[in-house]
Motif scaffolding. Structure first.
Motif, PDB file in Angstrom:
ATOM      1  N   GLU A   7       0.825  -1.225   0.000  1.00 44.62           N
ATOM      2  CA  GLU A   7       0.000   0.000   0.000  1.00 44.62           C
ATOM      3  C   GLU A   7       0.852   1.265   0.000  1.00 44.62           C
ATOM      4  O   GLU A   7       0.323   2.373   0.080  1.00 44.62           O
ATOM      5  N   GLY A   8       2.175   1.089   0.004  1.00 47.83           N
ATOM      6  CA  GLY A   8       3.049   2.254  -0.057  1.00 47.83           C
ATOM      7  C   GLY A   8       3.458   2.818   1.283  1.00 47.83           C
ATOM      8  O   GLY A   8       4.050   3.894   1.374  1.00 47.83           O
ATOM      9  N   LYS A   9       3.183   2.088   2.387  1.00 48.46           N
ATOM     10  CA  LYS A   9       3.590   2.548   3.709  1.00 48.46           C
ATOM     11  C   LYS A   9       5.043   2.139   3.975  1.00 48.46           C
ATOM     12  O   LYS A   9       5.411   0.982   3.799  1.00 48.46           O
ATOM     13  N   ALA A  10       5.856   3.105   4.385  1.00 50.34           N
ATOM     14  CA  ALA A  10       7.259   2.795   4.661  1.00 50.34           C
ATOM     15  C   ALA A  10       7.371   2.106   6.014  1.00 50.34           C
ATOM     16  O   ALA A  10       6.640   2.424   6.947  1.00 50.34           O
ATOM     17  N   TYR A  11       8.252   1.137   6.111  1.00 49.68           N
ATOM     18  CA  TYR A  11       8.522   0.499   7.409  1.00 49.68           C
ATOM     19  C   TYR A  11      10.020   0.358   7.611  1.00 49.68           C
ATOM     20  O   TYR A  11      10.807   0.523   6.676  1.00 49.68           O
ATOM     21  N   LYS A  12      10.385   0.056   8.867  1.00 51.40           N
ATOM     22  CA  LYS A  12      11.807   0.065   9.219  1.00 51.40           C
ATOM     23  C   LYS A  12      12.507  -1.233   8.860  1.00 51.40           C
ATOM     24  O   LYS A  12      11.955  -2.321   8.983  1.00 51.40           O
ATOM     25  N   VAL A  13      13.712  -1.090   8.379  1.00 53.19           N
ATOM     26  CA  VAL A  13      14.590  -2.216   8.081  1.00 53.19           C
ATOM     27  C   VAL A  13      15.909  -1.897   8.793  1.00 53.19           C
ATOM     28  O   VAL A  13      16.422  -0.789   8.604  1.00 53.19           O
ATOM     29  N   PRO A  14      16.474  -2.770   9.605  1.00 52.69           N
ATOM     30  CA  PRO A  14      16.142  -4.183   9.816  1.00 52.69           C
ATOM     31  C   PRO A  14      14.824  -4.432  10.570  1.00 52.69           C
ATOM     32  O   PRO A  14      14.308  -3.556  11.235  1.00 52.69           O
ATOM     33  N   HIS A  15      14.342  -5.657  10.377  1.00 50.06           N
ATOM     34  CA  HIS A  15      13.271  -6.201  11.211  1.00 50.06           C
ATOM     35  C   HIS A  15      13.962  -6.573  12.510  1.00 50.06           C
ATOM     36  O   HIS A  15      14.696  -7.553  12.582  1.00 50.06           O
ATOM     37  N   MET A  16      13.812  -5.711  13.525  1.00 45.00           N
ATOM     38  CA  MET A  16      14.576  -5.885  14.757  1.00 45.00           C
ATOM     39  C   MET A  16      13.654  -5.906  15.955  1.00 45.00           C
ATOM     40  O   MET A  16      12.845  -5.006  16.126  1.00 45.00           O
ATOM     41  N   GLY A  17      13.779  -6.943  16.767  1.00 47.62           N
ATOM     42  CA  GLY A  17      13.013  -7.017  18.001  1.00 47.62           C
ATOM     43  C   GLY A  17      12.274  -8.337  18.151  1.00 47.62           C
ATOM     44  O   GLY A  17      12.543  -9.294  17.420  1.00 47.62           O
ATOM     45  N   TRP A  18      11.350  -8.357  19.105  1.00 47.18           N
ATOM     46  CA  TRP A  18      10.626  -9.590  19.433  1.00 47.18           C
ATOM     47  C   TRP A  18       9.345  -9.667  18.616  1.00 47.18           C
ATOM     48  O   TRP A  18       8.523  -8.760  18.646  1.00 47.18           O
ATOM     49  N   ASN A  19       9.189 -10.775  17.903  1.00 47.68           N
ATOM     50  CA  ASN A  19       7.993 -10.984  17.113  1.00 47.68           C
ATOM     51  C   ASN A  19       7.457 -12.375  17.434  1.00 47.68           C
ATOM     52  O   ASN A  19       8.221 -13.272  17.795  1.00 47.68           O
ATOM     53  N   ASN A  20       6.137 -12.553  17.322  1.00 46.21           N
ATOM     54  CA  ASN A  20       5.580 -13.859  17.679  1.00 46.21           C
ATOM     55  C   ASN A  20       5.507 -14.795  16.477  1.00 46.21           C
ATOM     56  O   ASN A  20       5.342 -14.358  15.342  1.00 46.21           O
ATOM     57  N   LEU A  21       5.662 -16.070  16.784  1.00 49.27           N
ATOM     58  CA  LEU A  21       5.678 -17.096  15.740  1.00 49.27           C
ATOM     59  C   LEU A  21       4.290 -17.661  15.494  1.00 49.27           C
ATOM     60  O   LEU A  21       3.490 -17.766  16.423  1.00 49.27           O
ATOM     61  N   HIS A  22       4.030 -18.001  14.233  1.00 49.09           N
ATOM     62  CA  HIS A  22       2.858 -18.815  13.898  1.00 49.09           C
ATOM     63  C   HIS A  22       3.392 -20.149  13.405  1.00 49.09           C
ATOM     64  O   HIS A  22       4.172 -20.172  12.459  1.00 49.09           O
ATOM     65  N   PHE A  23       2.984 -21.205  14.069  1.00 50.46           N
ATOM     66  CA  PHE A  23       3.475 -22.515  13.658  1.00 50.46           C
ATOM     67  C   PHE A  23       2.687 -22.994  12.434  1.00 50.46           C
ATOM     68  O   PHE A  23       1.463 -22.955  12.420  1.00 50.46           O
ATOM     69  N   LEU A  24       3.409 -23.443  11.419  1.00 51.02           N
ATOM     70  CA  LEU A  24       2.772 -23.979  10.225  1.00 51.02           C
ATOM     71  C   LEU A  24       2.889 -25.501  10.198  1.00 51.02           C
ATOM     72  O   LEU A  24       2.100 -26.179   9.561  1.00 51.02           O
ATOM     73  N   GLN A  25       3.928 -26.003  10.902  1.00 51.12           N
ATOM     74  CA  GLN A  25       4.112 -27.462  11.005  1.00 51.12           C
ATOM     75  C   GLN A  25       4.519 -27.774  12.438  1.00 51.12           C
ATOM     76  O   GLN A  25       5.699 -27.701  12.776  1.00 51.12           O
ATOM     77  N   VAL A  37      10.109 -14.480  19.725  1.00 52.32           N
ATOM     78  CA  VAL A  37      11.536 -14.713  19.530  1.00 52.32           C
ATOM     79  C   VAL A  37      12.176 -13.438  18.990  1.00 52.32           C
ATOM     80  O   VAL A  37      11.481 -12.557  18.477  1.00 52.32           O
ATOM     81  N   TYR A  38      13.516 -13.370  19.116  1.00 49.73           N
ATOM     82  CA  TYR A  38      14.218 -12.124  18.798  1.00 49.73           C
ATOM     83  C   TYR A  38      14.841 -12.156  17.392  1.00 49.73           C
ATOM     84  O   TYR A  38      15.715 -12.972  17.115  1.00 49.73           O
ATOM     85  N   PHE A  39      14.378 -11.238  16.551  1.00 55.15           N
ATOM     86  CA  PHE A  39      14.866 -11.139  15.172  1.00 55.15           C
ATOM     87  C   PHE A  39      15.793  -9.931  15.008  1.00 55.15           C
ATOM     88  O   PHE A  39      15.551  -8.893  15.620  1.00 55.15           O
ATOM     89  N   VAL A  40      16.797 -10.062  14.178  1.00 52.19           N
ATOM     90  CA  VAL A  40      17.568  -8.917  13.672  1.00 52.19           C
ATOM     91  C   VAL A  40      18.017  -9.292  12.274  1.00 52.19           C
ATOM     92  O   VAL A  40      18.949 -10.069  12.116  1.00 52.19           O
ATOM     93  N   HIS A  41      17.342  -8.778  11.263  1.00 51.18           N
ATOM     94  CA  HIS A  41      17.782  -9.095   9.901  1.00 51.18           C
ATOM     95  C   HIS A  41      17.188  -8.117   8.903  1.00 51.18           C
ATOM     96  O   HIS A  41      16.087  -7.600   9.105  1.00 51.18           O
ATOM     97  N   SER A  42      17.925  -7.900   7.830  1.00 53.63           N
ATOM     98  CA  SER A  42      17.472  -7.000   6.763  1.00 53.63           C
ATOM     99  C   SER A  42      17.090  -7.782   5.509  1.00 53.63           C
ATOM    100  O   SER A  42      16.473  -7.235   4.611  1.00 53.63           O
ATOM    101  N   PHE A  43      17.507  -9.041   5.473  1.00 51.70           N
ATOM    102  CA  PHE A  43      17.204  -9.896   4.322  1.00 51.70           C
ATOM    103  C   PHE A  43      16.263 -11.012   4.754  1.00 51.70           C
ATOM    104  O   PHE A  43      16.282 -11.421   5.910  1.00 51.70           O
ATOM    105  N   VAL A  44      15.458 -11.470   3.819  1.00 51.80           N
ATOM    106  CA  VAL A  44      14.409 -12.419   4.181  1.00 51.80           C
ATOM    107  C   VAL A  44      14.296 -13.498   3.091  1.00 51.80           C
ATOM    108  O   VAL A  44      14.489 -13.221   1.909  1.00 51.80           O
ATOM    109  N   VAL A  45      14.009 -14.717   3.521  1.00 49.40           N
ATOM    110  CA  VAL A  45      13.895 -15.836   2.587  1.00 49.40           C
ATOM    111  C   VAL A  45      12.559 -15.791   1.853  1.00 49.40           C
ATOM    112  O   VAL A  45      11.530 -15.480   2.446  1.00 49.40           O
ATOM    113  N   GLN A  46      12.595 -16.076   0.563  1.00 52.00           N
ATOM    114  CA  GLN A  46      11.379 -16.218  -0.219  1.00 52.00           C
ATOM    115  C   GLN A  46      11.406 -17.601  -0.848  1.00 52.00           C
ATOM    116  O   GLN A  46      12.384 -17.949  -1.490  1.00 52.00           O
ATOM    117  N   THR A  47      10.340 -18.341  -0.627  1.00 54.73           N
ATOM    118  CA  THR A  47      10.306 -19.676  -1.205  1.00 54.73           C
ATOM    119  C   THR A  47       8.903 -19.999  -1.697  1.00 54.73           C
ATOM    120  O   THR A  47       7.915 -19.562  -1.116  1.00 54.73           O
TER     121      THR A  47
END
Lengths: 252, 213
Positions: free
Chosen positions: B114-132, B146-156
């Motif tokens: 939608e064009g909203k700017a957000y901060k990079v890195p993704h830094m801090g505590w984020n909650n997990l959704h279990f898929l398996q 859990v604690y994240f600090v990253h600017s790159f993200v996996v796409q699969t």
């Protein structure tokens, strides 16, 4: 959803935690390792250790304390104070810190930020900024040497310069508010948070949960840092977080 | 015995002290002969994808990791170490990864659809959704922060390798990935309090069980 972080700050002098009112009257408030363990259990999201004696007297940060804390802690922690060159960063990060924060040294030699960032990655490099409102400037001026020396930098310009050079996070302290417990400096926090693309930690002036709420909403901060309200148990982190949750702020 | 792969990237102290806290025997080594003797491998990493792959190549560890995982040795990648498990990354120019899992690594765009700017890195505590939920790292755990600090993200495109995700702005961040005995976490389990420590314990248990099989 990414949560807002609550970060107790432990100002350390000669191996003991102290907190000054507006950087002056120092009161002894405990052992760093003891406090780290306490805050980890209490639900702190991160910890910051600032060796306040180091930047005054050029003393080395206590690597031994860092090692002891690292062995105990399962949350991230930042060490600042006396980080003047890449070697200082290496020493502290190798002792187990997750991030280092630089303040005066980065102003004196901004290349230090890029050196650290290139070597360890931006996520390890926090640039700490002490700012105070300046009538003449019509904005906030950056100070160094524990708030004693004014610089030529306007705060948002310096924050942007720091990020351009590789800062992964900004730790922003309002000197006008520090130790007052009357709330964070919202205008300052908002100005810096909107000026940079990296997370901003608001610091200086925290007294209660409403203050954190304001910093996260109006101030647009990503994290809030405080010392005395936690050290003297005015507020526990658990209570603070449940208050924030009631107000609709997402916390861990 | 866990072998922490030391290839000169990042801060290994926190992983070591985490294993010490859960009383898990480990060695820290960059020598394939020594790592060969261990029952499971841990690939840590902080820094850039390209530098990491170059270091792994120079030390002969790429071939070693591929061979050992082909032979069934359990492997966990943490943070950059997890990203290295995938096929390629665009960090500092396109670089090939270990190719043990399908997908690529790209920088967060910093702007939502939608064009909203957000901060990079993704830094801090984020909650997990279990898929398996039955993925070995997640066994017996609740969806925690859990604690994240990253600017790159996996796409699969292969949802089968996604075990848990976290939502950051409009990006579904692959947080726990894995296929069989090869797995990884984008966040730092050693810095993620009880949830993270639980996953490290689960990995160690998985390694132990593998030994008995």
């Amino acid at each position: 959803m990414l949560t807002k972080r609550i970060i107790p700050c432990l100002d350390v002098k000669e191996g003991r935690v102290v907190k000054g009112i507006q950087f002056l009257n120092l009161v002894d408030a405990g052992d760093p390792v003891e406090l780290a363990r306490f805050y980890d259990k209490a639900g702190a999201d991160e910890l910051v250790f600032l060796d306040i004696s180091a930047s005054h007297e050029g003393r080395d940060t206590m690597v031994e304390v860092v090692e002891r804390v690292a062995a105990e802690l399962a949350i991230p922690f930042t060490v600042g104070g006396g980080i003047n060159k890449l070697e200082d960063m290496k020493r502290v990060l190798r002792a187990g810190a997750d991030k280092v924060s630089v303040n005066t040294a980065a102003i004196l030699r901004p290349e230090l930020i890029s050196e650290g960032s290139d070597y360890f990655g931006a996520q390890c490099i926090v640039v700490a900024i002490d700012a105070k409102y300046d009538e003449e400037l019509g904005s906030w001026r950056v100070y160094t040497h524990g708030g004693r020396k004014p610089t030529q930098w306007e705060v948002t310009e310096w924050a942007q310069e720091a990020v351009k050079r590789g800062a992964g996070e900004i730790l922003l302290t309002s000197m006008d508010k520090d130790g007052e417990k009357s709330g964070f400096n919202l205008a300052l926090t908002k100005a810096v948070s909107e000026a940079v693309t990296v997370p901003v930690i608001a610091s200086g002036g925290a007294g209660n949960a409403d203050h954190f709420y304001d910093a996260f909403t109006e101030g647009k901060a990503d994290a809030g840092l405080a010392a005395s309200i936690f050290h003297y148990k005015d507020t526990s982190i658990g209570e603070l977080k449940s208050e924030l949750q009631k107000l609709g702020v997402s916390v861990r | 015995m866990i072998g922490i792969i030391d290839y000169g990237m990042g801060n290994l102290h926190s992983v070591c002290s985490a294993l010490k806290r859960i009383e898990q025997p480990y060695i820290l080594s960059g020598n394939p002969e020594e790592l060969y003797e261990t029952d499971g491998l841990l690939l840590p990493g902080v820094g850039s994808f390209k530098d990491a792959m170059n270091e792994l190549k120079e030390t002969g560890l790429i071939d070693f990791i591929k061979k050992e995982t082909e032979n069934g040795k359990p492997l966990i990648g943490i943070c950059l170490g997890m990203q290295l498990l995938f096929e390629e990354s665009t960090e500092n120019g396109l670089t090939k990864g270990l190719g043990l899992l399908p997908g690529r690594v790209d920088r967060f765009s910093g702007v939502t659809a939608e064009g909203k700017a957000y901060k990079v890195p993704h830094m801090g505590w984020n909650n997990l959704h279990f898929l398996q939920e039955d993925q070995p790292l997640l066994k017996g755990l609740d969806e925690g922060y859990v604690y994240f600090v990253h600017s790159f993200v996996v796409q699969t495109d292969d949802r089968n390798v996604l075990a848990a995700a976290a939502q950051y702005e409009d990006v579904e961040v692959p947080a726990v990935v894995g296929r069989d005995h090869i797995m990884g976490t984008q966040f730092h389990p050693e810095k993620s309090s009880e949830t993270g420590m639980g996953m490290l314990k689960n990995f160690c248990r998985f390694v132990e069980e593998g030994k008995q099989r």
